[in-house]
Design an enzyme around this catalytic site. Structure first.
Site, PDB file in Angstrom:
ATOM      1  N   GLY A  55      11.392  -0.146 -16.240  1.00  0.00           N
ATOM      2  CA  GLY A  55      10.893  -0.085 -17.099  1.00  0.00           C
ATOM      3  C   GLY A  55      12.510   0.970 -17.254  1.00  0.00           C
ATOM      4  N   VAL A  72       0.702  30.938   0.260  1.00  0.00           N
ATOM      5  CA  VAL A  72       0.658  30.660   1.504  1.00  0.00           C
ATOM      6  C   VAL A  72       1.997  30.512   1.713  1.00  0.00           C
ATOM      7  CG1 VAL A  72       1.366  27.836   1.857  1.00  0.00           C
ATOM      8  CG2 VAL A  72      -1.191  28.496   1.073  1.00  0.00           C
ATOM      9  N   GLY A 116      -8.361  22.659  -6.334  1.00  0.00           N
ATOM     10  CA  GLY A 116      -8.604  22.287  -7.889  1.00  0.00           C
ATOM     11  C   GLY A 116      -9.288  20.784  -7.844  1.00  0.00           C
ATOM     12  N   VAL A 117      -9.430  20.281  -8.320  1.00  0.00           N
ATOM     13  CA  VAL A 117     -10.648  19.003  -8.534  1.00  0.00           C
ATOM     14  C   VAL A 117     -10.326  18.372  -7.642  1.00  0.00           C
ATOM     15  CG1 VAL A 117     -10.602  17.130 -10.248  1.00  0.00           C
ATOM     16  CG2 VAL A 117      -9.533  19.175 -11.712  1.00  0.00           C
ATOM     17  N   ILE A 118      -8.421  17.764  -7.242  1.00  0.00           N
ATOM     18  CA  ILE A 118      -8.739  16.843  -5.898  1.00  0.00           C
ATOM     19  C   ILE A 118      -8.875  17.799  -4.684  1.00  0.00           C
ATOM     20  CG2 ILE A 118      -6.772  15.587  -4.425  1.00  0.00           C
ATOM     21  CD1 ILE A 118      -5.108  15.285  -7.132  1.00  0.00           C
ATOM     22  N   HIS A 129     -38.540  10.479 -20.714  1.00  0.00           N
ATOM     23  CA  HIS A 129     -39.186  11.873 -19.317  1.00  0.00           C
ATOM     24  C   HIS A 129     -40.165  10.743 -18.419  1.00  0.00           C
ATOM     25  CE1 HIS A 129     -41.919  14.288 -17.187  1.00  0.00           C
ATOM     26  NE2 HIS A 129     -42.748  13.405 -17.382  1.00  0.00           N
ATOM     27  N   ALA A 142      -7.815  10.516 -17.374  1.00  0.00           N
ATOM     28  CA  ALA A 142      -7.531   9.048 -18.000  1.00  0.00           C
ATOM     29  C   ALA A 142      -7.946   8.818 -19.093  1.00  0.00           C
ATOM     30  CB  ALA A 142      -8.088   8.240 -16.578  1.00  0.00           C
TER      31      ALA A 142
HETATM   32  P1  FAD Z   1      -0.286   7.195 -14.105  1.00  0.00           P
HETATM   33  O1  FAD Z   1      -1.876   6.836 -14.322  1.00  0.00           O
HETATM   34  O2  FAD Z   1       0.487   7.996 -13.697  1.00  0.00           O
HETATM   35  O3  FAD Z   1       0.119   5.688 -14.651  1.00  0.00           O
HETATM   36  C1  FAD Z   1       1.475   5.636 -14.966  1.00  0.00           C
HETATM   37  C2  FAD Z   1       2.108   3.731 -14.491  1.00  0.00           C
HETATM   38  O4  FAD Z   1       3.659   4.397 -15.108  1.00  0.00           O
HETATM   39  C3  FAD Z   1       1.912   4.152 -13.212  1.00  0.00           C
HETATM   40  O5  FAD Z   1       1.349   2.646 -12.669  1.00  0.00           O
HETATM   41  C4  FAD Z   1       3.838   3.778 -12.465  1.00  0.00           C
HETATM   42  O6  FAD Z   1       3.960   2.881 -11.388  1.00  0.00           O
HETATM   43  C5  FAD Z   1       4.262   3.564 -13.812  1.00  0.00           C
HETATM   44  N1  FAD Z   1       5.800   3.882 -13.842  1.00  0.00           N
HETATM   45  C6  FAD Z   1       6.178   4.704 -14.188  1.00  0.00           C
HETATM   46  N2  FAD Z   1       7.594   4.885 -14.089  1.00  0.00           N
HETATM   47  C7  FAD Z   1       7.663   3.332 -14.312  1.00  0.00           C
HETATM   48  C8  FAD Z   1       9.010   3.185 -15.197  1.00  0.00           C
HETATM   49  N3  FAD Z   1       9.567   3.336 -15.109  1.00  0.00           N
HETATM   50  N4  FAD Z   1       8.387   1.153 -15.074  1.00  0.00           N
HETATM   51  C9  FAD Z   1       8.035   1.035 -14.978  1.00  0.00           C
HETATM   52  N5  FAD Z   1       6.161   1.726 -14.441  1.00  0.00           N
HETATM   53  C10 FAD Z   1       6.577   3.102 -14.557  1.00  0.00           C
HETATM   54  N6  FAD Z   1      -8.324  11.389 -13.928  1.00  0.00           N
HETATM   55  C11 FAD Z   1      -9.934  11.379 -15.206  1.00  0.00           C
HETATM   56  O7  FAD Z   1      -9.970  11.599 -16.235  1.00  0.00           O
HETATM   57  N7  FAD Z   1     -11.117  11.171 -13.786  1.00  0.00           N
HETATM   58  C12 FAD Z   1     -10.811  11.380 -12.307  1.00  0.00           C
HETATM   59  O8  FAD Z   1     -11.823  11.002 -11.450  1.00  0.00           O
HETATM   60  C13 FAD Z   1      -9.567  11.668 -12.154  1.00  0.00           C
HETATM   61  N8  FAD Z   1     -10.161  11.368 -10.789  1.00  0.00           N
HETATM   62  C14 FAD Z   1      -8.492  11.618  -9.873  1.00  0.00           C
HETATM   63  C15 FAD Z   1      -8.560  11.057  -8.815  1.00  0.00           C
HETATM   64  C16 FAD Z   1      -7.077  11.124  -8.070  1.00  0.00           C
HETATM   65  C17 FAD Z   1      -7.150  11.878  -6.770  1.00  0.00           C
HETATM   66  C18 FAD Z   1      -5.737  11.240  -9.229  1.00  0.00           C
HETATM   67  C19 FAD Z   1      -4.096  11.716  -8.467  1.00  0.00           C
HETATM   68  C20 FAD Z   1      -5.748  11.115 -10.661  1.00  0.00           C
HETATM   69  C21 FAD Z   1      -7.295  12.011 -11.024  1.00  0.00           C
HETATM   70  N9  FAD Z   1      -7.686  11.703 -12.514  1.00  0.00           N
HETATM   71  C22 FAD Z   1      -8.629  11.697 -12.693  1.00  0.00           C
HETATM   72  C23 FAD Z   1      -6.564  11.567 -13.408  1.00  0.00           C
HETATM   73  C24 FAD Z   1      -5.711  10.497 -14.304  1.00  0.00           C
HETATM   74  O9  FAD Z   1      -4.935   9.872 -12.865  1.00  0.00           O
HETATM   75  C25 FAD Z   1      -4.119  10.539 -14.602  1.00  0.00           C
HETATM   76  O10 FAD Z   1      -4.617  10.926 -15.747  1.00  0.00           O
HETATM   77  C26 FAD Z   1      -4.409   9.412 -15.110  1.00  0.00           C
HETATM   78  O11 FAD Z   1      -3.843   7.826 -15.029  1.00  0.00           O
HETATM   79  C27 FAD Z   1      -3.056   9.434 -16.140  1.00  0.00           C
HETATM   80  O12 FAD Z   1      -2.868   8.240 -16.785  1.00  0.00           O
HETATM   81  P2  FAD Z   1      -1.882   7.233 -17.600  1.00  0.00           P
HETATM   82  O13 FAD Z   1      -1.683   6.313 -18.261  1.00  0.00           O
HETATM   83  O14 FAD Z   1      -0.841   8.478 -18.374  1.00  0.00           O
HETATM   84  O15 FAD Z   1      -0.617   7.586 -16.066  1.00  0.00           O
HETATM   85  P1  NAI Z   2      -5.826  20.879  -9.818  1.00  0.00           P
HETATM   86  O1  NAI Z   2      -4.696  21.462 -11.529  1.00  0.00           O
HETATM   87  O2  NAI Z   2      -6.998  20.371 -10.550  1.00  0.00           O
HETATM   88  O3  NAI Z   2      -5.470  22.589  -9.127  1.00  0.00           O
HETATM   89  C1  NAI Z   2      -4.720  22.869  -8.955  1.00  0.00           C
HETATM   90  C2  NAI Z   2      -4.764  24.076  -8.161  1.00  0.00           C
HETATM   91  O4  NAI Z   2      -3.670  24.424  -6.690  1.00  0.00           O
HETATM   92  C3  NAI Z   2      -5.663  25.209  -9.064  1.00  0.00           C
HETATM   93  O5  NAI Z   2      -6.414  25.936  -8.592  1.00  0.00           O
HETATM   94  C4  NAI Z   2      -3.985  26.426  -8.223  1.00  0.00           C
HETATM   95  O6  NAI Z   2      -4.578  27.767  -8.827  1.00  0.00           O
HETATM   96  C5  NAI Z   2      -3.538  25.952  -6.686  1.00  0.00           C
HETATM   97  N1  NAI Z   2      -2.214  25.925  -6.837  1.00  0.00           N
HETATM   98  C6  NAI Z   2      -1.385  26.143  -7.396  1.00  0.00           C
HETATM   99  N2  NAI Z   2      -0.494  26.642  -6.885  1.00  0.00           N
HETATM  100  C7  NAI Z   2      -1.216  26.594  -5.999  1.00  0.00           C
HETATM  101  C8  NAI Z   2      -0.006  27.411  -4.415  1.00  0.00           C
HETATM  102  N3  NAI Z   2       1.076  27.648  -3.806  1.00  0.00           N
HETATM  103  N4  NAI Z   2      -0.992  27.755  -2.802  1.00  0.00           N
HETATM  104  C9  NAI Z   2      -2.165  27.623  -3.506  1.00  0.00           C
HETATM  105  N5  NAI Z   2      -2.936  27.276  -3.796  1.00  0.00           N
HETATM  106  C10 NAI Z   2      -2.586  26.843  -5.578  1.00  0.00           C
HETATM  107  O7  NAI Z   2      -4.678  20.072  -9.422  1.00  0.00           O
HETATM  108  P2  NAI Z   2      -4.858  18.796  -8.870  1.00  0.00           P
HETATM  109  O8  NAI Z   2      -6.684  18.842  -8.261  1.00  0.00           O
HETATM  110  O9  NAI Z   2      -4.185  18.143  -7.690  1.00  0.00           O
HETATM  111  O10 NAI Z   2      -5.799  18.003  -9.431  1.00  0.00           O
HETATM  112  C11 NAI Z   2      -4.188  16.970 -10.493  1.00  0.00           C
HETATM  113  C12 NAI Z   2      -4.625  16.834 -11.286  1.00  0.00           C
HETATM  114  O11 NAI Z   2      -5.534  15.344 -11.760  1.00  0.00           O
HETATM  115  C13 NAI Z   2      -5.897  17.202 -12.293  1.00  0.00           C
HETATM  116  O12 NAI Z   2      -5.860  18.247 -12.698  1.00  0.00           O
HETATM  117  C14 NAI Z   2      -6.578  16.841 -12.750  1.00  0.00           C
HETATM  118  O13 NAI Z   2      -5.551  16.584 -14.291  1.00  0.00           O
HETATM  119  C15 NAI Z   2      -6.594  15.746 -11.979  1.00  0.00           C
HETATM  120  N6  NAI Z   2      -7.810  15.007 -11.828  1.00  0.00           N
HETATM  121  C16 NAI Z   2      -8.578  14.724 -12.421  1.00  0.00           C
HETATM  122  C17 NAI Z   2     -10.069  14.516 -11.377  1.00  0.00           C
HETATM  123  C18 NAI Z   2     -11.021  13.822 -12.449  1.00  0.00           C
HETATM  124  O14 NAI Z   2     -11.451  14.178 -13.301  1.00  0.00           O
HETATM  125  N7  NAI Z   2     -12.445  14.256 -11.320  1.00  0.00           N
HETATM  126  C19 NAI Z   2      -9.654  14.585 -10.222  1.00  0.00           C
HETATM  127  C20 NAI Z   2      -8.863  14.636  -9.782  1.00  0.00           C
HETATM  128  C21 NAI Z   2      -7.849  14.830  -9.984  1.00  0.00           C
END
Ligand code: FAD
Ligand code: NAI
Length: 475
Positions: free
Chosen positions: A122, A247, A192-194, A454, A330
């Site tokens: 879109g 890095v 970080g988290v990932i 418990h 999310a």
């Molecule tokens: P998104 O989920 O990114 O969705 C955006 C959507 O919009 C996508 O489908 C994309 O294709 C679509 N889109 C973009 N531009 C357009 C366009 N122009 N037209 C049509 N479609 C489009 N969060 C948690 O709370 N718990 C977790 O355990 C967790 N684990 C994670 C693990 C990983 C590896 C990663 C990367 C993220 C994780 N997150 C987690 C973060 C979470 O995925 C995001 O915060 C969440 O998906 C954000 O939702 P959103 O709807 O804003 O965007």
């Molecule tokens: P993050 O923000 O959690 O962690 C990034 C880390 O990379 C930080 O500790 C930062 O200091 C470090 N960093 C940044 N630049 C660097 C560099 N040049 N060299 C070395 N270290 C560097 O981001 P991440 O892990 O990529 O995840 C992105 C987001 O996705 C999270 O912030 C979170 O919001 C969401 N997420 C949530 C999860 C959950 O809720 N369980 C799981 C995975 C992702």
């Protein structure tokens, strides 16, 4: 003539599809546009969360945890399991099935709620009499118009400058979730988290994992005591985390990746790995939205600028989730999606940023809500702290998982709970009680006086609340 809707949602991730469903529940004619494609080129709504985020990462964490248990923890229960093998292809295929179940579930929910789904990208065309015209570019091209537009286009992984993701050797979260075999040596940048979740998956499956973190502190946003406890557990598991590194050059060669970096002591180090996961945060995604056509305001990071109510600078245009300020989670995206749909309907949608829980799904899990001890100190807030170790909890002992603690922080005068921090088993589930308590502005005494089953891990939360008043019963 373009099709007219009341509300058009761009993006079908947790922010977008939930906003679309809520708007439809409120009686609007709603369209949801999402461009994510599955392997066959079909629609795969659910966004990052469903396709390459929350859901697939938890599926792999679960598989790898089973493997780890079979190898290291079954024996203490008297179960002998020798020759345990991991079929990575099967693990990945199971993860793909879980993802597909979620994609299909979302398509079903959109249909059930009479949301019209468009598979394609879109982009804004311009203002029109009926609101805004959005072009949808999918298998076919069509234009749709709505008075109200919700942007929920999410975020993308941030690459290191000069080191693009090839998803073969240099992996974003996407490639990290579909590695075909256990890498012998895995490097990650960013603890970080990932970094921690994906590092845990591949470490449990036998990879030699090194995580390089730029900051000198481990998990700076987490309560210091909890982060320290978690770090101890990760060290014991063999997850090598190097803090305070710088890095330098990264060479992506035929046989793998070489990362040159300077360690905290200032020494030059060369790290060779089969694969490199770069997890250094994410960038808001407005690529291809053609925001210029309507003059939508973006900030210097490319995020859509919104006020506290998710309103953009354009009347009738809203934005939610990862594409705006605030934590990239999310459930935060979903809450904003619901609140915006309700605001469009003239209701008072609300999102309480003080009670958004965080969970890191490592082992032990880390979960928290509210302020950390270091934040309260920095803000000069007088507080009381109480904690309870899982080592003293009967259920944790029976589970064989006694790492960690529950820690509660309460206002010194009013006893209102200001933060709850957990590292340990099922922290992701335990935190829900703390969120409810804080949403209702409960005191530590309130939790201390509630009857908890418990034996259950949740008794540790009650005990931490008792400890705030220095009257723990079991420690
Ligand atoms: P998104 O989920 O990114 O969705 C955006 C959507 O919009 C996508 O489908 C994309 O294709 C679509 N889109 C973009 N531009 C357009 C366009 N122009 N037209 C049509 N479609 C489009 N969060 C948690 O709370 N718990 C977790 O355990 C967790 N684990 C994670 C693990 C990983 C590896 C990663 C990367 C993220 C994780 N997150 C987690 C973060 C979470 O995925 C995001 O915060 C969440 O998906 C954000 O939702 P959103 O709807 O804003 O965007
Ligand atoms: P993050 O923000 O959690 O962690 C990034 C880390 O990379 C930080 O500790 C930062 O200091 C470090 N960093 C940044 N630049 C660097 C560099 N040049 N060299 C070395 N270290 C560097 O981001 P991440 O892990 O990529 O995840 C992105 C987001 O996705 C999270 O912030 C979170 O919001 C969401 N997420 C949530 C999860 C959950 O809720 N369980 C799981 C995975 C992702």
């Amino acid at each position: 003539m373009s099709k007219q809707f009341d509300v058009v949602v761009i993006g079908g991730g947790p922010g977008g599809y939930i906003a679309a469903i809520r708007a439809a529940q409120l009686g609007f004619q709603v369209a949801c546009i999402d461009e994510w494609k599955n392997a066959a080129g079909g629609p795969a709504p659910g966004g990052t969360c469903t396709n390459v985020g929350c859901i697939p990462s938890k599926a792999l964490l679960q598989s790898s945890e089973h493997f780890d248990h079979a190898n290291h923890h079954f024996a203490e229960h008297g179960i002998s399991a020798t020759g345990v093998k991991m079929d990575v292809a099967k693990m990945i295929a199971r993860k793909d099935t879980v993802v597909k179940q979620n994609n299909d579930g979302i398509l079903y929910l959109l249909k059930k709620n009479k949301v019209t789904f468009f598979h394609g990208r879109g982009s804004f065309v311009g203002k029109a009499e009926g609101g805004y015209t959005i072009q949808v570019a999918g298998k076919t091209e069509e234009a749709i118009t709505a008075k109200q537009v919700i942007i929920a286009t999410g975020s993308n992984a941030r690459a290191l400058p000069g080191t693009p993701f090839d998803e073969v050797n240099v992996l974003s979260n996407d490639g990290a979730l579909r590695v075909g075999a256990v890498p012998k040596k895995l490097a990650l940048i960013g603890s970080g988290v990932i970094g921690l979740e994906m590092g845990s998956v591949w470490r449990r499956l036998g990879a030699d994992v090194t995580i390089l973190e730029g900051l000198p502190t481990f998990l700076g946003a987490v309560d210091e005591q909890i982060a320290k406890e978690a770090k101890k557990a990760f060290d014991k598991q063999g997850l090598k985390i190097e803090l305070g590194v710088k890095v330098g050059e990264i060479v992506n060669g035929k046989k793998g990746v070489t990362v040159h970096y300077t360690n905290a002591k200032g020494e030059a180090v060369k790290l060779e790995a089969d694969k490199l996961i770069v997890s250094i945060g994410r960038v808001p995604n407005t690529i291809g939205l053609n925001t210029e056509a309507v003059g939508l305001q973006l900030d210097e990071r490319g995020a859509v600028v919104v006020d506290a109510d998710c309103k953009t600078n354009l009347p009738g245009v809203w934005a939610v989730g990862d594409v705006v300020r605030g934590p990239m989670l999310a459930h935060k995206a979903e809450e904003e999606g619901v609140a915006v749909a309700e605001r469009i309907a003239g209701q008072h949608g609300h999102v309480n940023f003080n009670t958004i829980p965080w969970v890191i799904y490592t082992s032990p899990e880390i979960a928290w809500v509210g302020r950390t001890e270091q934040q309260l100190k920095a803000e000069g807030v007088a507080y009381k702290a109480g904690s309870f170790p899982f080592l003293a909890n009967g259920r944790a002992r029976a589970l064989g998982d006694t790492t960690g603690m529950v820690k509660m922080l309460a206002d010194a005068t009013t006893d209102e709970i200001l933060g709850v921090h957990i590292v340990g088993p099922q922290a992701s589930e335990l935190i829900a009680e703390a969120v409810v308590a804080m949403e209702f502005r409960a005191s530590a005494e309130d939790i201390a006086r509630i009857c908890h089953a418990h034996p259950s891990l949740s008794e540790s939360t009650k005990e931490a609340a008792l400890a705030v008043d220095k009257r723990s019963l079991n420690f």
